[in-house]
Design an enzyme around this catalytic site. Structure first.
Site, mmCIF file in Angstrom:
data_model
loop_
_atom_site.group_PDB
_atom_site.id
_atom_site.type_symbol
_atom_site.label_atom_id
_atom_site.label_comp_id
_atom_site.label_asym_id
_atom_site.label_seq_id
_atom_site.Cartn_x
_atom_site.Cartn_y
_atom_site.Cartn_z
ATOM 1 N N HIS A 158 0.878 -1.175 0.000
ATOM 2 C CA HIS A 158 0.000 0.000 0.000
ATOM 3 C C HIS A 158 0.918 1.229 0.000
ATOM 4 O O HIS A 158 2.041 1.168 0.492
ATOM 5 C CB HIS A 158 -0.832 -0.058 1.286
ATOM 6 C CG HIS A 158 -1.910 0.965 1.415
ATOM 7 N ND1 HIS A 158 -1.657 2.243 1.812
ATOM 8 C CD2 HIS A 158 -3.258 0.877 1.232
ATOM 9 C CE1 HIS A 158 -2.818 2.907 1.872
ATOM 10 N NE2 HIS A 158 -3.799 2.113 1.519
ATOM 11 N N LYS A 213 -10.193 -0.982 10.125
ATOM 12 C CA LYS A 213 -10.257 -2.109 9.183
ATOM 13 C C LYS A 213 -10.812 -3.360 9.869
ATOM 14 O O LYS A 213 -11.097 -4.352 9.221
ATOM 15 C CB LYS A 213 -8.854 -2.463 8.656
ATOM 16 C CG LYS A 213 -8.100 -1.320 8.011
ATOM 17 C CD LYS A 213 -8.457 -1.114 6.579
ATOM 18 C CE LYS A 213 -7.441 -0.198 5.911
ATOM 19 N NZ LYS A 213 -8.019 0.436 4.716
ATOM 20 N N CYS A 250 -4.928 2.705 -3.586
ATOM 21 C CA CYS A 250 -3.705 3.211 -2.940
ATOM 22 C C CYS A 250 -2.549 2.249 -3.141
ATOM 23 O O CYS A 250 -1.689 2.082 -2.265
ATOM 24 C CB CYS A 250 -3.911 3.477 -1.451
ATOM 25 S SG CYS A 250 -5.153 4.712 -1.134
ATOM 26 N N GLN A 278 -4.536 -5.200 6.815
ATOM 27 C CA GLN A 278 -5.515 -6.042 6.113
ATOM 28 C C GLN A 278 -5.618 -7.438 6.690
ATOM 29 O O GLN A 278 -6.542 -8.183 6.368
ATOM 30 C CB GLN A 278 -5.141 -6.128 4.623
ATOM 31 C CG GLN A 278 -5.219 -4.807 3.895
ATOM 32 C CD GLN A 278 -6.643 -4.295 3.760
ATOM 33 O OE1 GLN A 278 -7.613 -5.050 3.806
ATOM 34 N NE2 GLN A 278 -6.787 -2.982 3.609
ATOM 35 N N ASP A 322 3.096 -4.837 8.076
ATOM 36 C CA ASP A 322 1.875 -4.034 7.996
ATOM 37 C C ASP A 322 0.694 -5.005 8.052
ATOM 38 O O ASP A 322 0.439 -5.734 7.096
ATOM 39 C CB ASP A 322 1.905 -3.243 6.683
ATOM 40 C CG ASP A 322 0.567 -2.582 6.348
ATOM 41 O OD1 ASP A 322 -0.406 -2.762 7.104
ATOM 42 O OD2 ASP A 322 0.507 -1.892 5.313
#
Lengths: 423, 150
Positions: A140, A243, A381, A220, A217
């Site tokens: 991202h 999220k 993104c 998600q 990260d």
């Protein structure tokens, strides 16, 4: 046209093998109980932001209605209650990501701030001219740009580990990119644009063999797969509340305690200090050192309520249902000849990115919206991924536990409708 | 679907499928680039302007149906017009999509371009329809800087 198509859609229920009842789950989410453009809202944009269950909304309301005060300051009961609720929230998030100690959880605005914090307070001081920071080709923008800024500040170079046509990391190539110059690795656990689940345990192990610290990260991953930072052994892990069914504007950075202790503060201000004179300031201990100013207290409490909501459902049930849903959706879209999937990794979460031959994603988004379907169209993104697959944009259906097979049927029927308009 | 047919009228679908004046003019003397960061639409227009008249015009680029059809119809509309007339058409077109007015006289001057009048009901799509016009407006000013809808 849709009505006719919809009539052919048989009502389907979750298979008996799955013990998660999405219809009951859906009842937990007030926003999903509405019509959009005259039809029941079909929300397929959870990778963008998820909807919030009543228990999260209630937790935030309860805090403002009953417990609101600033934290870590007052000696009065209300402030003590607020402090306790905030610190309990830290404990819940620590449990959610498998951190051994609550101090390893820093509340931030979200994954973007978490990555910037690590970039500026950890990585920036450790890299110089010609050193390398490694990311993957499926990041991202929030896991690309903070590193480019560090590179501009230090003369370090950003390197990219490539992915294959299915949207999976090429492990051998990744291994080769880990050189003596590599000083840091930042990679996503799950790709927002492709749905790919990276083999991060293996990737962390390979980096650690060369003593390279790793940030993962997890924005998600959090709503889809269990996270255990202690087992993974990663140095930093980031999540965003919004999220994973929590409020916007709050998230968490997990950092290894020894690393956090050695890092300088990110921002200066109140709450991050022990004592201040005009000559000298002594910083507070971890995690408060990194939480300057009054934090998003109600947000952290709502965030913890969301984490608890997921833990109460249980990842076993959640994973089983989402796999079933992903499988159903994949098969359903495969019946439309014009659909080309972008991202066909063997290990995926319930994200379906695709293009429709002859129709621009933006037109698809507008037509679906008219039929009550909220879907993301664009570059998500993640422009480098669009370039990698040579498409200007994709259509992305990202599913969560509150989505049902009827939602998928509505999507498929509407896509067939799009093809009729553009025939 | 009624609303959708307002947006995706046959003329728009036709120009999307078979855009007119597509390609690069060999003897252009003005050009400009346009970019819509929201959907990634990219567009380049080429003009041959002589004695204050747009003698020829073409465009290249990729985008959604609304932006492609708009570019195609824009070239048809602008070709043969004086620079002043082309600018005036841009103003009327822009006004039709961005202002809540029922200015009949303006719309009658737009001819075929009224096919885009339904776009104003889709705020997210207005930029798609106006990209080609912003771009040609920049080219008429002989701007060298790429224009963006942002």
């Amino acid at each position: 046209m849709v009505t006719a198509a919809m009539k052919q859609v048989k009502m389907k229920t979750a298979s008996p093998a799955s013990s998660l009842d999405p219809y009951r789950i859906k009842q937990d989410f007030p926003v999903l109980q509405q019509q959009s453009n005259g039809r029941p809202l079909v929300y397929l944009d959870s990778a963008n932001t998820s909807q919030k269950p009543q228990c999260v909304i209630d937790a935030i309301n309860k805090f403002y209605a009953h417990d609101n005060a600033n934290i870590h300051r007052g000696v009065y009961d209300l402030s003590i209650r607020a402090t306790k609720a905030y610190e309990n929230a830290r404990g819940t998030i620590a449990k959610f990501v498998g951190a051994s100690r609550p101090e390893e959880i820093i509340f931030v605005r979200g994954t973007t701030e978490a990555i910037n914090l690590v970039a500026q307070t950890f990585v920036r001081n450790r890299v110089g001219q010609g050193d390398e920071i490694l990311v993957t080709a499926m990041e991202h923008h929030s896991n690309i740009v903070p590193w480019q800024i560090v590179c501009q500040q230090t003369g370090a170079v950003l390197k990219v580990a490539p992915i294959n046509d299915a949207g999976e990391i090429i492990l051998d190539a990744y291994r080769e990119k880990l050189t003596a110059k590599t000083k840091f690795v930042a990679m996503t656990h799950v790709s927002n644009a492709l749905g790919t689940v990276n083999p991060i345990a293996k990737m962390i192990e390979l980096a650690h063999e060369k003593d390279i610290p790793v940030l993962v990260d997890g924005a998600q991953a959090a709503p889809h797969i269990p996270i255990n930072v202690s087992e993974l052994g990663c140095d930093f892990y980031t999540v965003s509340s919004h999220k994973m069914f929590g409020p916007t504007g709050v998230g968490a950075l997990y950092g290894r305690l020894d690393l956090l202790n050695a890092m300088p503060p990110y921002q200066g201000g109140g709450d991050m200090i022990l004592s201040v004179t005009f000559e000298h300031t002594t910083y507070n201990e971890v995690p408060y050192k990194f939480e300057a100013g009054t934090p998003h207290i109600a947000g952290a409490i709502g965030f913890a309520a969301a984490a608890q909501y997921i833990l109460d459902i249980g990842f076993d049930k959640l994973i089983a249902y989402e796999h079933e849903l992903l499988d159903y959706a994949t098969k359903s879209l495969a019946t439309i000849p014009e659909v080309r999937m972008i991202g066909t990794a063997a290990e995926k979460v319930s994200v379906l990115s695709f293009v429709l031959d002859g129709v621009h994603p933006h037109d698809v988004g507008t037509i679906l919206d008219q039929q009550g379907i909220a879907i993301r169209t664009g570059h998500h993104c993640a422009q480098p991924i669009m370039d990698r697959f040579d498409v200007p944009a994709t259509i992305r259906a990202s599913l969560a536990i509150y989505n049902t097979k009827e939602d998928i049927d509505a999507l498929a029927a509407s896509l067939k409708n799009v093809m009729e308009v553009f025939r | 679907m009624d609303d959708l047919q307002d947006l995706y009228q046959q003329l728009i679908l036709d120009h999307n499928k078979s855009p007119r004046n597509l390609g690069k003019l060999e003897d252009y003397n003005r050009q400009a680039q346009g970019y819509n960061p929201l959907c990634g639409d990219k567009l380049q227009v080429f003009l041959h302007v002589e004695d204050g008249i747009v003698k020829d015009i073409s465009f290249e680029g990729s985008g959604c149906a609304i932006s492609t059809a708009s570019a195609s119809l824009m070239t048809q509309s602008v070709k043969g017009k004086t620079v002043e007339q082309a600018r005036a058409t841009f103003e009327s077109f822009h006004q039709m999509l961005t202002e809540d007015s029922d200015n009949e006289s303006d719309e009658s001057a737009l001819g075929k371009l009224v096919v885009f009048s339904g776009v104003c009901k889709y705020p997210a799509r207005v930029k798609c329809a106006t990209l080609a016009w912003h771009t040609v407006n920049a080219a008429l000013s002989d701007s060298v800087k790429p224009v963006s809808t942002e």
